[in-house]
Structure formats: structure tokens, C-alpha cells
Design a protein around this motif. Structure first.
Motif, PDB file in Angstrom:
ATOM      1  N   GLY A 238       0.806  -1.209   0.000  1.00 20.33           N
ATOM      2  CA  GLY A 238       0.000   0.000   0.000  1.00 20.33           C
ATOM      3  C   GLY A 238       0.836   1.255   0.000  1.00 20.33           C
ATOM      4  O   GLY A 238       2.006   1.264   0.354  1.00 20.33           O
ATOM      5  N   ASP A 239       0.198   2.311  -0.408  1.00 20.74           N
ATOM      6  CA  ASP A 239       0.826   3.610  -0.546  1.00 20.74           C
ATOM      7  C   ASP A 239       0.627   4.403   0.740  1.00 20.74           C
ATOM      8  O   ASP A 239      -0.489   4.570   1.218  1.00 20.74           O
ATOM      9  CB  ASP A 239       0.177   4.331  -1.739  1.00 20.74           C
ATOM     10  CG  ASP A 239       0.790   5.688  -2.013  1.00 20.74           C
ATOM     11  OD1 ASP A 239       1.664   6.119  -1.237  1.00 20.74           O
ATOM     12  OD2 ASP A 239       0.380   6.316  -3.005  1.00 20.74           O
ATOM     13  N   ASP A 240       1.708   4.917   1.312  1.00 19.10           N
ATOM     14  CA  ASP A 240       1.619   5.658   2.570  1.00 19.10           C
ATOM     15  C   ASP A 240       1.176   7.111   2.382  1.00 19.10           C
ATOM     16  O   ASP A 240       1.126   7.861   3.346  1.00 19.10           O
ATOM     17  CB  ASP A 240       2.976   5.653   3.281  1.00 19.10           C
ATOM     18  CG  ASP A 240       3.227   4.334   3.985  1.00 19.10           C
ATOM     19  OD1 ASP A 240       2.308   3.837   4.633  1.00 19.10           O
ATOM     20  OD2 ASP A 240       4.354   3.823   3.881  1.00 19.10           O
ATOM     21  N   SER A 241       0.890   7.524   1.174  1.00 15.47           N
ATOM     22  CA  SER A 241       0.446   8.894   0.962  1.00 15.47           C
ATOM     23  C   SER A 241      -0.923   9.134   1.582  1.00 15.47           C
ATOM     24  O   SER A 241      -1.611   8.205   1.972  1.00 15.47           O
ATOM     25  CB  SER A 241       0.380   9.187  -0.546  1.00 15.47           C
ATOM     26  OG  SER A 241      -0.575   8.352  -1.162  1.00 15.47           O
ATOM     27  N   ARG A 242      -1.324  10.371   1.686  1.00 15.48           N
ATOM     28  CA  ARG A 242      -2.586  10.726   2.336  1.00 15.48           C
ATOM     29  C   ARG A 242      -3.490  11.438   1.318  1.00 15.48           C
ATOM     30  O   ARG A 242      -3.642  12.658   1.336  1.00 15.48           O
ATOM     31  CB  ARG A 242      -2.324  11.622   3.542  1.00 15.48           C
ATOM     32  CG  ARG A 242      -1.360  10.990   4.548  1.00 15.48           C
ATOM     33  CD  ARG A 242      -0.917  11.969   5.618  1.00 15.48           C
ATOM     34  NE  ARG A 242      -1.996  12.361   6.503  1.00 15.48           N
ATOM     35  CZ  ARG A 242      -2.394  11.643   7.547  1.00 15.48           C
ATOM     36  NH1 ARG A 242      -1.816  10.488   7.803  1.00 15.48           N
ATOM     37  NH2 ARG A 242      -3.365  12.065   8.327  1.00 15.48           N
ATOM     38  N   PRO A 243      -4.117  10.703   0.420  1.00 18.79           N
ATOM     39  CA  PRO A 243      -4.878  11.314  -0.674  1.00 18.79           C
ATOM     40  C   PRO A 243      -6.081  12.101  -0.172  1.00 18.79           C
ATOM     41  O   PRO A 243      -6.766  11.699   0.762  1.00 18.79           O
ATOM     42  CB  PRO A 243      -5.327  10.105  -1.510  1.00 18.79           C
ATOM     43  CG  PRO A 243      -4.455   8.969  -1.065  1.00 18.79           C
ATOM     44  CD  PRO A 243      -4.122   9.258   0.347  1.00 18.79           C
ATOM     45  N   THR A 244      -6.364  13.210  -0.818  1.00 20.36           N
ATOM     46  CA  THR A 244      -7.517  14.016  -0.445  1.00 20.36           C
ATOM     47  C   THR A 244      -8.823  13.303  -0.762  1.00 20.36           C
ATOM     48  O   THR A 244      -9.864  13.676  -0.236  1.00 20.36           O
ATOM     49  CB  THR A 244      -7.488  15.372  -1.175  1.00 20.36           C
ATOM     50  OG1 THR A 244      -7.421  15.133  -2.581  1.00 20.36           O
ATOM     51  CG2 THR A 244      -6.269  16.173  -0.752  1.00 20.36           C
TER      52      THR A 244
ATOM     53  N   GLY B 188      -6.445  -8.098  -2.958  1.00 19.08           N
ATOM     54  CA  GLY B 188      -7.189  -7.576  -4.092  1.00 19.08           C
ATOM     55  C   GLY B 188      -7.276  -6.069  -4.163  1.00 19.08           C
ATOM     56  O   GLY B 188      -7.571  -5.502  -5.216  1.00 19.08           O
ATOM     57  N   GLY B 189      -7.027  -5.388  -3.038  1.00 20.62           N
ATOM     58  CA  GLY B 189      -7.136  -3.935  -3.034  1.00 20.62           C
ATOM     59  C   GLY B 189      -8.533  -3.437  -3.285  1.00 20.62           C
ATOM     60  O   GLY B 189      -8.735  -2.314  -3.769  1.00 20.62           O
ATOM     61  N   ALA B 190      -9.538  -4.257  -2.961  1.00 21.09           N
ATOM     62  CA  ALA B 190     -10.923  -3.879  -3.246  1.00 21.09           C
ATOM     63  C   ALA B 190     -11.355  -2.697  -2.396  1.00 21.09           C
ATOM     64  O   ALA B 190     -11.167  -2.702  -1.176  1.00 21.09           O
ATOM     65  CB  ALA B 190     -11.846  -5.073  -2.981  1.00 21.09           C
ATOM     66  N   PRO B 191     -11.935  -1.656  -2.998  1.00 17.91           N
ATOM     67  CA  PRO B 191     -12.440  -0.532  -2.217  1.00 17.91           C
ATOM     68  C   PRO B 191     -13.733  -0.906  -1.504  1.00 17.91           C
ATOM     69  O   PRO B 191     -14.443  -1.826  -1.910  1.00 17.91           O
ATOM     70  CB  PRO B 191     -12.687   0.542  -3.281  1.00 17.91           C
ATOM     71  CG  PRO B 191     -13.005  -0.238  -4.517  1.00 17.91           C
ATOM     72  CD  PRO B 191     -12.151  -1.474  -4.447  1.00 17.91           C
ATOM     73  N   GLY B 192     -14.021  -0.202  -0.427  1.00 13.97           N
ATOM     74  CA  GLY B 192     -15.286  -0.409   0.262  1.00 13.97           C
ATOM     75  C   GLY B 192     -15.345  -1.675   1.085  1.00 13.97           C
ATOM     76  O   GLY B 192     -16.432  -2.083   1.494  1.00 13.97           O
TER      77      GLY B 192
ATOM     78  N   GLY C 114      -2.103  -5.813  -3.406  1.00 10.07           N
ATOM     79  CA  GLY C 114      -0.831  -6.222  -3.975  1.00 10.07           C
ATOM     80  C   GLY C 114      -0.151  -7.385  -3.302  1.00 10.07           C
ATOM     81  O   GLY C 114       0.832  -7.914  -3.829  1.00 10.07           O
ATOM     82  N   ARG C 115      -0.634  -7.817  -2.143  1.00 12.26           N
ATOM     83  CA  ARG C 115      -0.038  -8.997  -1.526  1.00 12.26           C
ATOM     84  C   ARG C 115      -0.445 -10.251  -2.295  1.00 12.26           C
ATOM     85  O   ARG C 115      -1.501 -10.298  -2.923  1.00 12.26           O
ATOM     86  CB  ARG C 115      -0.475  -9.132  -0.068  1.00 12.26           C
ATOM     87  CG  ARG C 115       0.179  -8.136   0.853  1.00 12.26           C
ATOM     88  CD  ARG C 115      -0.081  -8.452   2.311  1.00 12.26           C
ATOM     89  NE  ARG C 115       0.515  -9.704   2.739  1.00 12.26           N
ATOM     90  CZ  ARG C 115       0.467 -10.170   3.976  1.00 12.26           C
ATOM     91  NH1 ARG C 115      -0.183  -9.487   4.902  1.00 12.26           N
ATOM     92  NH2 ARG C 115       1.037 -11.305   4.295  1.00 12.26           N
ATOM     93  N   ALA C 116       0.383 -11.264  -2.243  1.00  5.47           N
ATOM     94  CA  ALA C 116       0.051 -12.535  -2.879  1.00  5.47           C
ATOM     95  C   ALA C 116      -1.196 -13.101  -2.202  1.00  5.47           C
ATOM     96  O   ALA C 116      -1.222 -13.294  -0.984  1.00  5.47           O
ATOM     97  CB  ALA C 116       1.214 -13.512  -2.749  1.00  5.47           C
TER      98      ALA C 116
END
Length: 265
Positions: free
Chosen positions: A12-18, A167-171, A47-49
Motif C-alpha cells: 500500500g501507498d503511505d500517501s494521504r490522498p484528499t 485484491g485492493g478492493a475498495p469499500g 498487492g499482496r500474494a
């Protein structure tokens, strides 16, 4: 910002998106998650296996990360280090050897049987770990969740963790014991709600992009402040950084009593 513990990260990305902002009229749950993001981290996951994530989450069932992480490390050292396909290696594993390898995670006979059975199914239906990874990453999240729940030994929390971290699924807002306790104590889910009802309430009230870090940050909050028996607010409400958003269901500062929200008057 606090460091995220190793047991909670899954890439995951450590950024803080608006885009994680809750909007002009946020729900109480969205406000809680926004505040948790300020306290800890706001990040996206994925992104994990997927098969390794599934195994890791099975090992974590009914035990602590302190116990399950060494079990995962031992399993990967024995079966993953030299194997071309982790699922194939585990499908062929001797159960007694696997059980001994993961014994520190508890329920090792049950978990070893589950892992071997699921590994065989993954090989049969998806051709191995790589095919399963692709299914989780690219498949419709509802279909992926249904397929995971169809595997004996995989419950809603395990399925949701795979959907989120692999899977990075949102929600997707996985509900473990910390989330189940905190959401009901704060009043952002019904006091008598089971794990699935808490999940439904949170996923309906929290922006999709915030559900992932809401899950991991709420776990950390439960460890640091909102513990099961001695929440920070018990002696001093000001000691809790989320006090203004919390209904304190089941916590009585006057008597010192702390009960499950479902048992609160």
C-alpha cells in the motif's frame, strides 16, 4: 503519525490522498475513520500474494498476531522458500509436519487440515497460487468473496482481509474483535450487531477509499486506547482522542463498569 505495526500492513501507498475526505455531510462513522486516519495512517491496500494472504489470515484466526506471525514465518521458510508454487507445496504437505510447523499459532491440527484442504482446492480450481492471485486481483469482488466463503474454514473476516490486502478492493471493511467492539461501543454500529451486521453498517457509512485504513487504524486504536476491559475514557474521557465522536455504549465512568455494548442498559 504512529508507525503501523508489521502485522497490519499489506503493501500500500503511505500517501494521504484528499479523496479520503468524507464530504460535506459525513456520517459519524466517517468522522471516526477520518480522525483515526489523522492519528495513524491513511493509505491504500492491495498487492499482496492472495494465497499467502489467505494462509496468513487462517493462521491468525482465534489467536494474536504475536502468535500467528511466527507461525507464518515458519510455514513460509519450510514450504515457500524453495517452492515454485506455495499452494502446490502445501497441498502435498504432511499434516503432522505442517501442524508442528505452525503450532505456535494455536489450533494447529484444525488449521493445518484447513490449509492443506484449501491449497488442494486452489490447485484444482485455479491451477495454483498464481491463478488464484489473478482471480482475487481481477475478479468481481462479490464473486471473489462468495468463492472464498465457499471454502470450509474461511469466514467473513478472512475473506474480507484477502479482498482488501491482496485484491485492493475498495469499500471492504474487515471486522475483527477490535472493530466489532469499538464500532458498537462508539455507537457507529448497533449495540447488538454481530460481525456481519457491523461490517454492513461500516461499509454503508464510510467512504469506499477509507474502509481499508479504517480497518487497520481501528485495530491500532483498540490496542492503544479502546481496550476491552480498560478503555482510556473510563477514568478520563479527555484521555481518548476520539471522545467527541463516541457514545461510550457499555462504559460507565461513574461505576467503573465496562460491559459488552449488547449488554448495556
Amino acid at each position: 503519525m504512529a508507525d503501523e505495526p508489521a502485522e497490519n500492513i499489506a503493501g500500500g501507498d503511505d500517501s494521504r490522498p484528499t479523496t479520503f475526505a468524507s464530504g460535506a455531510d459525513p456520517t459519524q462513522a466517517a468522522l471516526v475513520v477520518d480522525r483515526l486516519g489523522e492519528l495513524y495512517w491513511q493509505k491504500t491496500y492491495g498487492g499482496r500474494a492472495a494465497f499467502e494472504c489467505l494462509v496468513r489470515t487462517i493462521l491468525s484466526q482465534n489467536t494474536s498476531d504475536k502468535a500467528s506471525q511466527p507461525a507464518h514465518d515458519a510455514l513460509m521458510q519450510r514450504y515457500g522458500a524453495a517452492a515454485d508454487d506455495l499452494a502446490a507445496a502445501l497441498a502435498d504437505a504432511d499434516q503432522d509436519v505442517l501442524a508442528d510447523t505452525i503450532s505456535m499459532a494455536g489450533l494447529y491440527n484444525q488449521k493445518s487440515a484447513t490449509i492443506i484442504r484449501i491449497a488442494g482446492r486452489v490447485c484444482e480450481e485455479y491451477g495454483g497460487a498464481e491463478g488464484f492471485d489473478a482471480f482475487v486481483r481481477e475478479g468481481d469482488p462479490d464473486a471473489v468473496r462468495a468463492a472464498l466463503l465457499d471454502m470450509t474454514g474461511v469466514g467473513p473476516k478472512t475473506a474480507d482481509c484477502v479482498l482488501l490486502f491482496a485484491g485492493g478492493a475498495p469499500g471492504v471493511f474487515p471486522v475483527d474483535t477490535h472493530v466489532h467492539r469499538i464500532a458498537r461501543r462508539m455507537g457507529i454500529a448497533p449495540a447488538a450487531a454481530d460481525h456481519e451486521a457491523v461490517r454492513a453498517a461500516l461499509e454503508a457509512a464510510v467512504p469506499d477509499a477509507a474502509c481499508g485504513f479504517g480497518h487497520t487504524a481501528m485495530i491500532q486504536f483498540g490496542r492503544e486506547y479502546c481496550t476491552a476491559r480498560d478503555p482510556a475514557c473510563l477514568d478520563d474521557p479527555a484521555a481518548c482522542p476520539l471522545a467527541e465522536h463516541c457514545d461510550r455504549v457499555g462504559v460507565d465512568a461513574a461505576t467503573g463498569a465496562v460491559v459488552d455494548p449488547a449488554d448495556a442498559d
